[in-house]
Motif scaffolding. Sequence first.
Motif, PDB file in Angstrom:
ATOM      1  N   ASP A  36       0.799  -1.230   0.000  1.00 44.26           N
ATOM      2  CA  ASP A  36       0.000   0.000   0.000  1.00 44.26           C
ATOM      3  C   ASP A  36       0.837   1.288   0.000  1.00 44.26           C
ATOM      4  O   ASP A  36       0.284   2.383  -0.034  1.00 44.26           O
ATOM      5  CB  ASP A  36      -1.112  -0.019   1.063  1.00 44.26           C
ATOM      6  CG  ASP A  36      -0.616   0.007   2.485  1.00 44.26           C
ATOM      7  OD1 ASP A  36       0.592   0.202   2.686  1.00 44.26           O
ATOM      8  OD2 ASP A  36      -1.456  -0.178   3.385  1.00 44.26           O
ATOM      9  N   LYS A  42      -1.201   2.824  -5.455  1.00 42.19           N
ATOM     10  CA  LYS A  42      -1.975   4.068  -5.294  1.00 42.19           C
ATOM     11  C   LYS A  42      -2.669   4.444  -6.598  1.00 42.19           C
ATOM     12  O   LYS A  42      -3.819   4.880  -6.606  1.00 42.19           O
ATOM     13  CB  LYS A  42      -1.053   5.196  -4.825  1.00 42.19           C
ATOM     14  CG  LYS A  42      -0.598   5.001  -3.386  1.00 42.19           C
ATOM     15  CD  LYS A  42       0.298   6.129  -2.918  1.00 42.19           C
ATOM     16  CE  LYS A  42       0.857   5.831  -1.537  1.00 42.19           C
ATOM     17  NZ  LYS A  42       2.050   6.622  -1.229  1.00 42.19           N
ATOM     18  N   LEU A  45      -5.729   2.428  -6.991  1.00 44.35           N
ATOM     19  CA  LEU A  45      -6.600   2.418  -5.802  1.00 44.35           C
ATOM     20  C   LEU A  45      -8.094   2.472  -6.141  1.00 44.35           C
ATOM     21  O   LEU A  45      -8.890   1.782  -5.496  1.00 44.35           O
ATOM     22  CB  LEU A  45      -6.201   3.569  -4.861  1.00 44.35           C
ATOM     23  CG  LEU A  45      -6.648   3.448  -3.406  1.00 44.35           C
ATOM     24  CD1 LEU A  45      -6.157   2.160  -2.776  1.00 44.35           C
ATOM     25  CD2 LEU A  45      -6.168   4.642  -2.589  1.00 44.35           C
ATOM     26  N   GLU A  55      -6.860   6.904   1.406  1.00 52.12           N
ATOM     27  CA  GLU A  55      -5.771   5.934   1.381  1.00 52.12           C
ATOM     28  C   GLU A  55      -6.292   4.661   2.025  1.00 52.12           C
ATOM     29  O   GLU A  55      -7.278   4.688   2.755  1.00 52.12           O
ATOM     30  CB  GLU A  55      -4.586   6.471   2.186  1.00 52.12           C
ATOM     31  CG  GLU A  55      -3.965   7.695   1.553  1.00 52.12           C
ATOM     32  CD  GLU A  55      -2.477   7.767   1.800  1.00 52.12           C
ATOM     33  OE1 GLU A  55      -1.987   7.039   2.686  1.00 52.12           O
ATOM     34  OE2 GLU A  55      -1.816   8.551   1.103  1.00 52.12           O
TER      35      GLU A  55
END
Length: 221
Positions: A36, A42, A45, A55
Motif C-alpha cells: 500500500d 496508489k 486504488l 488511502e
Amino acid sequence: VPLEETSLPLFFGWFLLPGIQDKVRCTSMDFLKTLDTLEAFKKHLPDFTVEAEKEVDLEQYFQANGVLHCTTKFCDYGKAEGAKEYADKLAVKELYGSAFELSLSALFVTPRTVGARVSLSEDQLTLWPADAEEVVSVVPAAATLPAGSRAHITLGCAEGVEPQQTGFDLLEILALQQEGQEGELVEEMELGSLAYYGKGRWLLSLREPISAQACFSSLYG
Ligand code: ACK
C-alpha cells in the motif's frame, strides 16, 4: 440432532503448525505494508476500493480469522455435496493425522481477500476432491483449470466477505493467466515479482516458495 448427522466435520484440510503460522502471517503483513506504499498500488486504488480519495491501510482493511489452513473438502457437517464420499476415501482415512510440507508459491490480494496460493504435490493431490474447481457459476473458466488450482490459505478477508471467496479470487487470477494474460509486471520486490491483473487484483509470485509444515486433519468448529 442425531449423532450420525454431526459426525462429519465442518471441513477437512491441512492445518499449519504454530511456528510456520507466525512466519506466514509476518510475511503477509510485510507484503501488505509494502504494497500500500507503492505508487502503482496508489494509481490503481480506485479499482481496489470505491472510496477513491482515501488511502487504504491494508493491514487494517483485512481481518484475519482462526488457524491458518488449506481446506481440502468443505463438508458442512455432512450437508455439503460429496461430503460422505470424501470422508470415506481411502487416502483420507489413511493420511488423517499425518504431517505434510505445503509449498506456498504466491501471495495474492484483491479488494475482497488476501491469501496464499498452495502448489500441491502429486501425493497431496490424492486428498484433493475432484469437484473443487467445478464452480462455473462463480468463476466460469475454473473447470478448465488443473486439479488443485483452488488450493489456498486464507490470510484475511475484507469486512463482510466470506472466507470461501479467497479460493474464487485465486481461480479468477489463474483463469486470466490461462487465457494468456500474464498480468502487468509492476515491481521486483524482495519477496518476488509483483503483477497486476486489473480490478484490484495483485499477485506476488514468491522467489523462494515458503515450505509450510501442516497436519492433515479436520475442524468441527
Ligand atoms: O478460507 P477457506 O478455505 O474458506 O476456509 C474456510 C472453511 O471452509 C470454513 O469455513 C471454507 N469454505 C466455506 N464454505 C465453502 C464452500 N462452499 N466450498 C469450499 N470451501 C468452503 C472456507
